[in-house]
Scaffold this active site. Sequence first.
Site: not given
Ligand SMILES: *Cc1c(COP(=O)(O)O)cnc(C)c1O
Length: 379
Positions: A188
């Site tokens: 992210k």
């Molecule tokens: C990364 C992501 C998640 C999940 O987040 P985590 O921290 O990996 O649990 C959920 N929805 C979207 C759209 C994502 O990109």
Amino acid sequence: MTTTAQLPFLPFSRPTIDEATIEAVGQVLRSGWITSGPKVQALEAQLSDYFGGRPVRTFNSGTCTMEIALRIAGIGAGDEVITTPVSWVATANVIIEVGATPVFADIDPSTRNIDLDKLEAAITPRTKAIIPVYLSGLPVDMDRLYAIANKHKLRVVEDAAQAIGSTWRGQRIGAFGDMVSFSFQANKNITTGEGGCLVLNNADEARLAEKYRLQGVTRSGFDGIDVDVLGGKYNMTDITAVIGLGQMAHIDTITSHRKALAQHYFHCFGADFEANTGAQLPVADTENSNWHLFQIILPERIKRADFMAQMLQQHNIGIGFHYAPIHLFTLYRERGFTEGMFPVAERIGRQTVTLPMFSAMTKADVERAVGAVKSMLGE
Ligand SMILES: *Cc1c(COP(=O)(O)O)cnc(C)c1O
């Protein structure tokens, strides 16, 4: 033959952690307090500032943030929750996890986000909440989203996992709206390795979030303790929170650099790329998106697996795909979803690829990626 294979590996995503952050992690490890403590509180305070003073609580993933948001909203058995079929599977899994029923609405072919007309058409008397996803960081039409939610009295749990730093009419995603969930997973825009945060509406919701993240416990005085809801074990540690603080220091630079990289992608692809190749570029948004991902849709004549393999073998470039449509996974087929239900999601889910985009990337890396894509698509 060119010698591109000798160029260093260019991944689609890579975290950047500065030396000050690495040093700060060491200090936490030496401090004698490594689980949730002052660093978690400092990160929550900083995130709250960033989101206009709204209450924010952190967790150990962006998945449990959404599950907890649904629990805070009282969503459970017998309730329907509408979301998009094109997201990380977590978005729909959390609906099942709380005992509710996932309902999908197909996506818009150009934004690749949930189509708000189809979302509204999917509302039934059992619908209690909607989970919009801002794929690649591009928000949906937020005015329309909340007009629909208000009209039908629905809760909104925004899956803004990819959208930290994105805006709508000059306001940050998270600074307005109902409950807004972010992820700090390694890919992210800012990361804590794993982690997430939830922006809430008021102190009561924040207290409930604290309970759900730690066994439902409320403490008082020196030895007062009670448990009155069933919580889990979802707290963030100070080790990861201090990484988040180090990342937050760069959030504005990260966002503006990604915007510049995206603009360079559009410049390098040029005005005729789509017509010449049959591929589809993302919406050329220079305003709202934080450009978490830069995704193109391959023409049907290209098999995605071949494209990914050749980009790696011939060009040493790592290509991702976000995402396979959720409703076609076995778990969801077993719940009655089948091929053909969401044709736009199915086409895009089959042909979408994610090109390199990360904050340490340079314009030369963009040029290299575009050159490789063009040679693969015969332009
Ligand atoms: C990364 C992501 C998640 C999940 O987040 P985590 O921290 O990996 O649990 C959920 N929805 C979207 C759209 C994502 O990109």
